[in-house]
Design an enzyme around this catalytic site. Structure first.
Site, PDB file in Angstrom:
ATOM      1  N   LEU A 207      50.571  66.193  28.069  1.00 56.39           N
ATOM      2  CA  LEU A 207      49.471  65.950  28.991  1.00 56.39           C
ATOM      3  C   LEU A 207      48.187  65.611  28.250  1.00 56.39           C
ATOM      4  O   LEU A 207      47.527  64.644  28.560  1.00 56.39           O
ATOM      5  CB  LEU A 207      49.265  67.176  29.882  1.00 56.39           C
ATOM      6  CG  LEU A 207      48.073  67.106  30.823  1.00 56.39           C
ATOM      7  CD1 LEU A 207      48.268  65.993  31.826  1.00 56.39           C
ATOM      8  CD2 LEU A 207      47.862  68.422  31.516  1.00 56.39           C
ATOM      9  N   ASP A 208      47.804  66.414  27.279  1.00 54.54           N
ATOM     10  CA  ASP A 208      46.509  66.222  26.634  1.00 54.54           C
ATOM     11  C   ASP A 208      46.664  66.392  25.139  1.00 54.54           C
ATOM     12  O   ASP A 208      46.889  67.509  24.680  1.00 54.54           O
ATOM     13  CB  ASP A 208      45.519  67.239  27.182  1.00 54.54           C
ATOM     14  CG  ASP A 208      44.135  67.061  26.598  1.00 54.54           C
ATOM     15  OD1 ASP A 208      43.834  65.967  26.099  1.00 54.54           O
ATOM     16  OD2 ASP A 208      43.353  68.014  26.643  1.00 54.54           O
ATOM     17  N   PRO A 209      46.579  65.379  24.342  1.00 53.26           N
ATOM     18  CA  PRO A 209      46.353  64.011  24.763  1.00 53.26           C
ATOM     19  C   PRO A 209      47.669  63.388  25.190  1.00 53.26           C
ATOM     20  O   PRO A 209      48.718  63.867  24.800  1.00 53.26           O
ATOM     21  CB  PRO A 209      45.806  63.337  23.512  1.00 53.26           C
ATOM     22  CG  PRO A 209      46.473  64.065  22.406  1.00 53.26           C
ATOM     23  CD  PRO A 209      46.631  65.491  22.892  1.00 53.26           C
TER      24      PRO A 209
END
Length: 143
Positions: free
Chosen positions: A108-110
């Site tokens: 998801l992140d990044p």
């Protein structure tokens, strides 16, 4: 047969999620919140890691270290969505020597949040819009 072992430190959470998914091949397990301490729970998780083809950890970053160490010890690849931290940097030579891939910053992140942000900005620009400022809430839905 392929099985997914869902481990949670929240009592009953893994079992509830498995019931909600309704898949016979998704199995619940509970663990102590402190997987770094020597306990029956930590030993059971390490043994489960050893029987697994790979581990996908969605734990908070501060909890990855014991899981990562167990993956290296057991020879099991690890994938996390967390950023590289000092623990992962320190563990990298041992993982490389053992031939155990540890893939961090995957998810998801990044990752997905950056892709969705780029798509959103491209749509605005394609309509002639100008983006003066952009703030990401890590995958939060834009309104």
């Amino acid at each position: 047969n392929t099985f997914v072992h869902l481990v949670s430190v929240e009592p009953g959470a893994a079992a509830a999620l498995c019931r909600q998914l309704g898949r016979a091949n998704v199995l619940p397990h509970e663990a102590d919140a402190d997987l770094a301490s020597p306990s029956a729970s930590a030993a059971a998780v390490s043994e489960l890691i050893g029987r697994s083809d790979a581990v996908l950890s969605l734990l908070p970053a501060r909890m990855h270290a014991p899981v990562a160490r167990a993956c290296v010890a057991q020879g099991t690849p690890l994938v996390t969505a967390s950023y590289v931290d000092d623990c992962m940097r320190e563990l990298s030579p041992a993982a490389a020597a053992a031939g155990v891939p540890i893939l961090v910053e995957m998810g998801l992140d990044p990752g997905l949040d950056h892709i969705s942000a780029c798509e959103l900005l491209a749509r605005v620009r394609a309509r002639g819009g100008l983006v003066r400022e952009f703030r990401s809430v890590c995958g939060g839905a834009s309104s």
